[in-house]
Design a protein around this motif. Sequence first.
Motif, PDB file in Angstrom:
ATOM      1  N   LEU A 321      -8.469  -4.604 -10.306  1.00 39.92           N
ATOM      2  CA  LEU A 321      -9.710  -4.576  -9.533  1.00 39.92           C
ATOM      3  C   LEU A 321      -9.614  -5.504  -8.323  1.00 39.92           C
ATOM      4  CD1 LEU A 321     -12.631  -3.736  -9.077  1.00 39.92           C
ATOM      5  CD2 LEU A 321     -13.335  -5.517 -10.706  1.00 39.92           C
ATOM      6  N   LEU A 322      -9.045  -6.677  -8.524  1.00 38.75           N
ATOM      7  CA  LEU A 322      -8.922  -7.653  -7.441  1.00 38.75           C
ATOM      8  C   LEU A 322      -8.096  -7.088  -6.287  1.00 38.75           C
ATOM      9  CD1 LEU A 322      -9.352 -10.502  -6.316  1.00 38.75           C
ATOM     10  CD2 LEU A 322      -7.408 -11.267  -7.714  1.00 38.75           C
ATOM     11  N   ILE A 323      -6.967  -6.477  -6.580  1.00 40.95           N
ATOM     12  CA  ILE A 323      -6.118  -5.959  -5.503  1.00 40.95           C
ATOM     13  C   ILE A 323      -6.757  -4.735  -4.851  1.00 40.95           C
ATOM     14  CG2 ILE A 323      -4.665  -4.406  -6.867  1.00 40.95           C
ATOM     15  CD1 ILE A 323      -3.480  -6.799  -4.062  1.00 40.95           C
ATOM     16  N   GLU A 324      -7.536  -3.963  -5.599  1.00 42.12           N
ATOM     17  CA  GLU A 324      -8.238  -2.823  -5.007  1.00 42.12           C
ATOM     18  C   GLU A 324      -9.242  -3.291  -3.952  1.00 42.12           C
ATOM     19  OE1 GLU A 324     -10.005  -0.608  -8.156  1.00 42.12           O
ATOM     20  OE2 GLU A 324      -8.198   0.559  -8.570  1.00 42.12           O
ATOM     21  N   VAL A 325      -9.980  -4.337  -4.268  1.00 46.42           N
ATOM     22  CA  VAL A 325     -10.950  -4.885  -3.320  1.00 46.42           C
ATOM     23  C   VAL A 325     -10.224  -5.474  -2.108  1.00 46.42           C
ATOM     24  CG1 VAL A 325     -12.746  -6.630  -2.973  1.00 46.42           C
ATOM     25  CG2 VAL A 325     -12.672  -5.323  -5.109  1.00 46.42           C
ATOM     26  N   MET A 326      -9.126  -6.186  -2.357  1.00 50.39           N
ATOM     27  CA  MET A 326      -8.361  -6.772  -1.263  1.00 50.39           C
ATOM     28  C   MET A 326      -7.773  -5.694  -0.350  1.00 50.39           C
ATOM     29  SD  MET A 326      -6.449  -9.875  -3.296  1.00 50.39           S
ATOM     30  CE  MET A 326      -5.409 -10.304  -1.909  1.00 50.39           C
ATOM     31  N   ASP A 327      -7.252  -4.629  -0.939  1.00 49.89           N
ATOM     32  CA  ASP A 327      -6.689  -3.537  -0.137  1.00 49.89           C
ATOM     33  C   ASP A 327      -7.747  -2.918   0.767  1.00 49.89           C
ATOM     34  OD1 ASP A 327      -4.201  -3.879  -1.249  1.00 49.89           O
ATOM     35  OD2 ASP A 327      -4.125  -1.943  -2.286  1.00 49.89           O
ATOM     36  N   GLU A 328      -8.938  -2.712   0.222  1.00 47.64           N
ATOM     37  CA  GLU A 328     -10.002  -2.100   1.019  1.00 47.64           C
ATOM     38  C   GLU A 328     -10.452  -3.036   2.144  1.00 47.64           C
ATOM     39  OE1 GLU A 328     -12.897   0.365   2.616  1.00 47.64           O
ATOM     40  OE2 GLU A 328     -11.096   0.771   1.435  1.00 47.64           O
ATOM     41  N   ALA A 329     -10.552  -4.323   1.848  1.00 47.80           N
ATOM     42  CA  ALA A 329     -10.928  -5.291   2.888  1.00 47.80           C
ATOM     43  C   ALA A 329      -9.872  -5.323   3.990  1.00 47.80           C
ATOM     44  CB  ALA A 329     -11.108  -6.678   2.274  1.00 47.80           C
ATOM     45  N   ARG A 330      -8.616  -5.306   3.605  1.00 50.99           N
ATOM     46  CA  ARG A 330      -7.528  -5.278   4.598  1.00 50.99           C
ATOM     47  C   ARG A 330      -7.590  -4.011   5.436  1.00 50.99           C
ATOM     48  NH1 ARG A 330      -2.485  -4.569   3.741  1.00 50.99           N
ATOM     49  NH2 ARG A 330      -2.359  -4.172   1.494  1.00 50.99           N
ATOM     50  N   ARG A 331      -7.860  -2.904   4.794  1.00 49.19           N
ATOM     51  CA  ARG A 331      -7.927  -1.630   5.517  1.00 49.19           C
ATOM     52  C   ARG A 331      -9.012  -1.677   6.582  1.00 49.19           C
ATOM     53  NH1 ARG A 331     -10.745   2.718   6.140  1.00 49.19           N
ATOM     54  NH2 ARG A 331     -12.398   1.976   4.744  1.00 49.19           N
ATOM     55  N   GLN A 332     -10.142  -2.263   6.232  1.00 47.74           N
ATOM     56  CA  GLN A 332     -11.260  -2.295   7.172  1.00 47.74           C
ATOM     57  C   GLN A 332     -11.003  -3.189   8.385  1.00 47.74           C
ATOM     58  OE1 GLN A 332     -15.113  -2.918   5.352  1.00 47.74           O
ATOM     59  NE2 GLN A 332     -14.655  -1.527   3.655  1.00 47.74           N
ATOM     60  N   VAL A 333     -10.220  -4.232   8.207  1.00 50.35           N
ATOM     61  CA  VAL A 333      -9.950  -5.127   9.343  1.00 50.35           C
ATOM     62  C   VAL A 333      -8.622  -4.801  10.027  1.00 50.35           C
ATOM     63  CG1 VAL A 333     -11.366  -6.993   8.419  1.00 50.35           C
ATOM     64  CG2 VAL A 333      -8.920  -6.931   7.899  1.00 50.35           C
ATOM     65  N   GLY A 334      -7.844  -3.890   9.454  1.00 51.92           N
ATOM     66  CA  GLY A 334      -6.639  -3.429  10.120  1.00 51.92           C
ATOM     67  C   GLY A 334      -5.384  -4.222   9.860  1.00 51.92           C
ATOM     68  N   VAL A 335      -5.286  -4.846   8.684  1.00 51.49           N
ATOM     69  CA  VAL A 335      -4.064  -5.574   8.322  1.00 51.49           C
ATOM     70  C   VAL A 335      -3.185  -4.644   7.482  1.00 51.49           C
ATOM     71  CG1 VAL A 335      -3.085  -7.537   7.073  1.00 51.49           C
ATOM     72  CG2 VAL A 335      -5.204  -7.817   8.374  1.00 51.49           C
ATOM     73  N   VAL A 336      -1.994  -4.367   7.992  1.00 47.87           N
ATOM     74  CA  VAL A 336      -1.068  -3.465   7.307  1.00 47.87           C
ATOM     75  C   VAL A 336       0.267  -4.173   7.126  1.00 47.87           C
ATOM     76  CG1 VAL A 336       0.107  -1.239   7.363  1.00 47.87           C
ATOM     77  CG2 VAL A 336      -2.184  -1.459   8.356  1.00 47.87           C
ATOM     78  N   TYR A 337       0.732  -4.236   5.889  1.00 50.49           N
ATOM     79  CA  TYR A 337       2.038  -4.824   5.593  1.00 50.49           C
ATOM     80  C   TYR A 337       3.068  -3.712   5.450  1.00 50.49           C
ATOM     81  CZ  TYR A 337      -0.649  -9.034   4.435  1.00 50.49           C
ATOM     82  OH  TYR A 337      -1.487 -10.126   4.482  1.00 50.49           O
ATOM     83  N   GLN A 338       4.341  -4.063   5.638  1.00 52.13           N
ATOM     84  CA  GLN A 338       5.398  -3.058   5.505  1.00 52.13           C
ATOM     85  C   GLN A 338       5.429  -2.472   4.105  1.00 52.13           C
ATOM     86  OE1 GLN A 338       9.068  -5.105   6.389  1.00 52.13           O
ATOM     87  NE2 GLN A 338       9.291  -5.873   4.298  1.00 52.13           N
ATOM     88  N   GLN A 339       4.981  -3.259   3.119  1.00 47.30           N
ATOM     89  CA  GLN A 339       4.974  -2.770   1.734  1.00 47.30           C
ATOM     90  C   GLN A 339       3.991  -1.618   1.535  1.00 47.30           C
ATOM     91  OE1 GLN A 339       4.835  -5.970   2.605  1.00 47.30           O
ATOM     92  NE2 GLN A 339       6.593  -6.983   1.630  1.00 47.30           N
ATOM     93  N   ASP A 340       3.021  -1.478   2.454  1.00 43.96           N
ATOM     94  CA  ASP A 340       2.027  -0.423   2.310  1.00 43.96           C
ATOM     95  C   ASP A 340       2.612   0.969   2.542  1.00 43.96           C
ATOM     96  OD1 ASP A 340       0.040  -2.320   1.782  1.00 43.96           O
ATOM     97  OD2 ASP A 340      -0.426  -2.569   3.906  1.00 43.96           O
ATOM     98  N   SER A 341       3.708   1.037   3.282  1.00 43.13           N
ATOM     99  CA  SER A 341       4.340   2.323   3.540  1.00 43.13           C
ATOM    100  C   SER A 341       5.753   2.416   2.974  1.00 43.13           C
ATOM    101  CB  SER A 341       4.410   2.588   5.054  1.00 43.13           C
ATOM    102  OG  SER A 341       5.109   1.553   5.710  1.00 43.13           O
ATOM    103  N   GLN A 342       6.179   1.335   2.329  1.00 40.51           N
ATOM    104  CA  GLN A 342       7.531   1.269   1.793  1.00 40.51           C
ATOM    105  C   GLN A 342       7.652   2.071   0.507  1.00 40.51           C
ATOM    106  OE1 GLN A 342       8.944  -2.774   1.810  1.00 40.51           O
ATOM    107  NE2 GLN A 342      10.620  -2.361   0.402  1.00 40.51           N
ATOM    108  N   SER A 343       8.722   2.811   0.384  1.00 34.22           N
ATOM    109  CA  SER A 343       8.953   3.618  -0.815  1.00 34.22           C
ATOM    110  C   SER A 343       9.325   2.715  -1.983  1.00 34.22           C
ATOM    111  CB  SER A 343      10.078   4.620  -0.579  1.00 34.22           C
ATOM    112  OG  SER A 343      10.446   5.253  -1.782  1.00 34.22           O
ATOM    113  N   LEU A 344       8.811   3.045  -3.161  1.00 34.88           N
ATOM    114  CA  LEU A 344       9.151   2.291  -4.375  1.00 34.88           C
ATOM    115  C   LEU A 344      10.412   2.837  -5.039  1.00 34.88           C
ATOM    116  CD1 LEU A 344       5.651   1.808  -6.057  1.00 34.88           C
ATOM    117  CD2 LEU A 344       6.896   0.205  -4.609  1.00 34.88           C
ATOM    118  N   ALA A 345      10.978   3.893  -4.443  1.00 36.41           N
ATOM    119  CA  ALA A 345      12.128   4.543  -5.067  1.00 36.41           C
ATOM    120  C   ALA A 345      13.330   3.626  -5.189  1.00 36.41           C
ATOM    121  CB  ALA A 345      12.519   5.777  -4.250  1.00 36.41           C
ATOM    122  N   SER A 346      13.430   2.680  -4.261  1.00 34.53           N
ATOM    123  CA  SER A 346      14.578   1.770  -4.280  1.00 34.53           C
ATOM    124  C   SER A 346      14.391   0.590  -5.215  1.00 34.53           C
ATOM    125  CB  SER A 346      14.861   1.232  -2.853  1.00 34.53           C
ATOM    126  OG  SER A 346      13.726   0.528  -2.366  1.00 34.53           O
TER     127      SER A 346
END
Length: 348
Positions: A321-346
């Motif tokens: 729940l904590l990370i879900e709220v943090m992700d949404e807050a980040r999305r609203q202010v426009g903070v994007v980390y490379q991990q947000d689009s990085q594949s987990l396959a590796s």
Amino acid sequence: MHLEVRANMATRWGICGAGNISHDFCVALKTLSHEDHQIVAVAARSLDRAKKFAKTHGIPTAFGSYQELVKGPDIDVVYIGVLHTHHLPVGLMFLNAGKNVLCEKPLAMNHREVMHLISAARENNVFLMEAVWSRCFPVYAEVDRLLSENTVGEVKVVRVCFGLPLLHRERTSQKEQGGGALINIGIYCLQFALMVFKRERPESIHATGVLLPSGVDESLVVVLKFSGNRMAVCTCSVACDLPNDASICGSTGIIRVAHPMHCPTSLEVKGKETQFPLPDPGLPLNFTNSTGLRYEAEEVRRCLLKGLKESIKMSLADSELLIEVMDEARRQVGVVYQQDSQSLASIP
């Protein structure tokens, strides 16, 4: 590992990472009984660094890689104190090897990574806890008791803030090192609000903030609205000091958690203050009130001796729940980390 036959033996800790927070964690462990907690090994990115750390803390075994710690046979639980951008691969390495893990906050960089760690813990039937040490402090236990007894009536508004001038630190200001106010210190504000409102999912999340040139948040305000017209206002900043306190405002009074709210030693209820002193450290500390890390170590031992795979104080559902709220807050202010689009396959 047969914990039921080891109830009268010490919990044996492996320390992953030889940085400042790992130092403070080891100092905190030394304030507890040696019969209950023992540090048996430390691993760092270099053997020299690990040996220096081991000498400082009287740790018998030093490893020059995290992989070597994985193979340690006499380790009950691993404390992960590496930079949070590395929590996913390092955490998976230990969980998939069947090791119990206490991982520093944030558990990982986003919801997808957190769920990957949680899945690994469940698949391997091992203990996992996000080290939100605040949840284990006596002040927080007292807050929980007061709320359960409706001491201040119906809680209507929670106000919590945390700010420190940290722009001089690259790990706080640079995106590639997981910088930003929310993920580094604002997490303490959000976890407090979610705890007070009994882990309820907010009906709405509204975030606004200002960004550094690096693209991470310098200052951020998150407003959470819960059912029954109840609200929480969380403010964080890495540009300046804030009061670093919290107020729980109910219909019949106020509970105040004094500075520093994330590791508090005093509590004021309807104007009456109570102190919860910490033991003195045996070595200089890097962070405020760090001997309070002892409380989460005690909670981990309690869970392991009972055969639990998570803690009720900071459950895996709490982390999700904590990370879900943090992700949404980040999305609203426009903070994007490379991990947000990085594949987990590796990732193993």
